[in-house]
Design a protein around this motif. Structure first.
Motif, short mmCIF file in Angstrom:
data_model
loop_
_atom_site.label_atom_id
_atom_site.label_comp_id
_atom_site.label_asym_id
_atom_site.label_seq_id
_atom_site.Cartn_x
_atom_site.Cartn_y
_atom_site.Cartn_z
N LEU A 91 -0.28 4.15 -2.14
CA LEU A 91 -1.41 4.94 -1.62
C LEU A 91 -0.95 5.86 -0.49
CD1 LEU A 91 -4.41 5.64 -1.68
CD2 LEU A 91 -4.83 3.68 -0.18
N VAL A 92 -0.04 5.35 0.35
CA VAL A 92 0.50 6.19 1.44
C VAL A 92 1.14 7.44 0.83
CG1 VAL A 92 2.27 6.33 3.24
CG2 VAL A 92 0.84 4.28 3.06
N LYS A 93 1.95 7.25 -0.20
CA LYS A 93 2.64 8.39 -0.82
C LYS A 93 1.66 9.33 -1.52
CE LYS A 93 7.18 6.54 -0.85
NZ LYS A 93 8.47 6.47 -1.48
N ALA A 95 -1.83 15.72 1.11
CA ALA A 95 -1.80 16.50 2.36
C ALA A 95 -1.06 17.82 2.17
CB ALA A 95 -1.16 15.68 3.47
N LYS A 96 -0.14 17.87 1.21
CA LYS A 96 0.63 19.10 0.98
C LYS A 96 -0.02 20.00 -0.07
CE LYS A 96 5.08 16.93 2.02
NZ LYS A 96 6.23 16.26 1.44
N ARG A 147 -12.85 6.98 -3.11
CA ARG A 147 -13.55 6.77 -1.84
C ARG A 147 -13.33 7.95 -0.90
NH1 ARG A 147 -12.26 3.81 2.79
NH2 ARG A 147 -10.24 3.43 1.87
N GLU A 148 -12.15 8.57 -1.00
CA GLU A 148 -11.86 9.72 -0.14
C GLU A 148 -12.39 11.02 -0.73
OE1 GLU A 148 -7.76 9.78 1.27
OE2 GLU A 148 -7.86 7.60 1.39
N PRO A 174 0.81 -1.23 0.00
CA PRO A 174 0.00 0.00 0.00
C PRO A 174 0.84 1.28 0.00
CG PRO A 174 0.28 -0.73 2.25
CD PRO A 174 1.13 -1.64 1.38
N MET A 175 2.18 1.16 -0.16
CA MET A 175 2.99 2.38 -0.04
C MET A 175 2.67 3.39 -1.13
SD MET A 175 4.54 2.41 2.75
CE MET A 175 5.51 3.89 2.50
N LYS A 193 -1.39 9.85 -0.47
CA LYS A 193 -2.05 10.61 0.61
C LYS A 193 -1.14 11.70 1.14
CE LYS A 193 -4.98 8.55 3.38
NZ LYS A 193 -6.02 7.74 3.99
N VAL A 194 0.15 11.41 1.25
CA VAL A 194 1.10 12.42 1.72
C VAL A 194 1.15 13.58 0.71
CG1 VAL A 194 3.53 12.90 2.21
CG2 VAL A 194 2.45 10.83 3.12
#
Lengths: 268, 80, 70
Positions: free
Chosen positions: B22-24, B30-31, B57-58, B19-20, B26-27
């Motif tokens: 998707l993590v990246k 966030a910016k 979904r988000e 899932p990295m 999302k990060v």
């Protein structure tokens, strides 16, 4: 915004993936300060999970040393730690899990004279104490200092917990008023406790701290969650802030912190 | 089909698995400001099957999604 | 007369049951280790003998649970 390192992104990936935590929630965790009172059965799992979660500053208070009889449930302490201060033993495991975390140790017995100074500045308190005078003292201090906290208690196969947001939700005294007479109280030492019950309860308390910091979900406020591990029956008892509460009611009679009998206190 | 939309932020997630990726993503979001556009390169297979779905979904909007010559996917997303 | 005790319905066979009697009926060994909540309100131990239950009352026994550390 914090610039996460590649390692931090991996470490906290399962939090960042959660919609209710995400990048912003993980930042809040890294900036948060939580203090755990008692490095025992409840404090151990709470300390390990909060450290793993990346709570930036974690205080831990306990005056005891590790004994062999602790090891059946106090999972932050290992056989090699027997004789070591519990706070040092717990801090070493927390640092080993997550070097991002700053652990502050307080090898002291909490009492009316030192509790304000120790708890002040923390965002959330986890009560993992083993005796009623200290539980009431933690409640009173948190109400006076306006710090949300999680109450926890275990006995035999049973556990109970509630979260208190001072001034807004029922406090421990709303429902329990004052410590029971000391001669009526069975301690874990006399009554016994299933080790995993401590883990269940302390882990619920850690989850409440993480929820409070990130704002995820709804806190266990105005509710006493109780369970009996023999049947795994969980029950939520509805509580409310009581007009008659001697501490947080409209006509308080408790207006300062005081030690209850049997609280041995030596301030270093 | 070529798209004329320009990404405000671009992340090449070639070789970054789930899932990295998707993590990246999302990060990166966030910016960014709401309405800005994120361009991603995602691997074929699970990444292209999962990342856009999670992003939708988000509440973000997928503007385009096209496969490139090397088999990876170029995705443009507008931040909610 | 029906009341609810700890979330479960209970049929009281005796007339005029006060909280002291209810604690006996429920075989609560040490009442000092229980806080009683009647219809959501805390009841002081000194008022147990004069607090008589009415049909539909909702009683919770909140057990003092102290363990955690040592």
């Amino acid at each position: 915004m914090i610039d996460f390192t590649e390692e931090q992104l991996e470490r906290y990936s399962r939090h960042i993936l959660l919609d209710d935590v995400g990048v912003a929630g993980q930042e809040k965790l890294l900036q948060a300060k939580v203090i755990i009172v008692g490095a025992g059965g409840l404090g151990s799992p709470a300390a390990l999970y909060l450290a793993a979660a990346g709570v930036g500053t974690i205080g831990i208070v306990d005056s005891d040393v590790v004994e062999v009889s602790n090891l059946q449930r106090q999972i932050a302490h290992f056989s090699a730690d027997i004789g070591a201060a519990k706070v040092e033993s717990a801090a070493a495991k927390m640092q080993a899990i997550n070097p991002d975390v700053e652990v502050r140790t307080y090898r002291e017995y909490l009492c009316a004279a030192n509790i304000r100074k120790i708890l002040a500045g923390y965002d959330f308190v986890i009560d993992g104490t083993d005796n009623f005078p200290t539980k009431f003292l933690v409640n009173d201090a948190c109400v006076f200092l306006n710090i949300p906290f999680s109450h926890g208690g275990i006995l035999r196969f049973n556990g109970q917990t509630m979260t208190v947001v001072p001034g807004q939700t029922a406090c421990y005294r709303c429902s329990f008023r004052s410590p029971p007479p000391p001669d009526a109280v069975p301690s874990c030492a006399q009554a016994g406790v299933l080790g995993a019950v401590a883990g269940m309860l302390g882990t619920i308390q850690a989850a409440e701290a993480l929820k409070h910091i990130t704002g995820a979900g709804e806190l266990l406020t105005n509710t006493l969650l109780t369970f009996d591990a023999r049947t795994m029956a969980f029950r939520r008892i509805r509580l409310k802030k009581q007009e008659s509460c001697p501490l947080c009611g409209p006509h308080p009679v408790i207006t300062e912190l005081a030690d209850v009998e049997r609280t041995v206190c030596t301030v270093q | 089909m070529k798209t004329a939309i320009r990404a405000d932020v671009f992340q090449d997630l070639k070789g970054v698995g789930c899932p990295m990726n998707l993590v990246k993503t999302k990060v990166a979001f966030a910016k960014m400001e709401s309405g800005q556009i994120l361009g991603l390169i995602l691997d074929n297979g699970p990444p292209i099957n999962n990342v856009p779905r999670s992003v939708i979904r988000e509440g973000h909007e997928i503007l385009s999604q096209e496969q490139l010559a090397d088999g990876t996917w170029s995705v443009l997303i507008r931040k909610a | 007369m029906q009341i609810t005790v700890n979330g479960e319905t209970e049929e009281l066979q005796e007339p005029a049951v006060n909280l002291s009697r209810l604690l006996e009926l429920r075989r609560v060994e040490s009442p000092e280790m229980v806080a009683v909540q009647l219809n959501g309100e805390f009841v002081d131990m000194t008022n147990y003998p004069t607090t008589f239950l009415q049909a539909g009352d909702d009683v919770d026994f909140l057990y003092f649970m102290g363990g955690g550390s040592s």
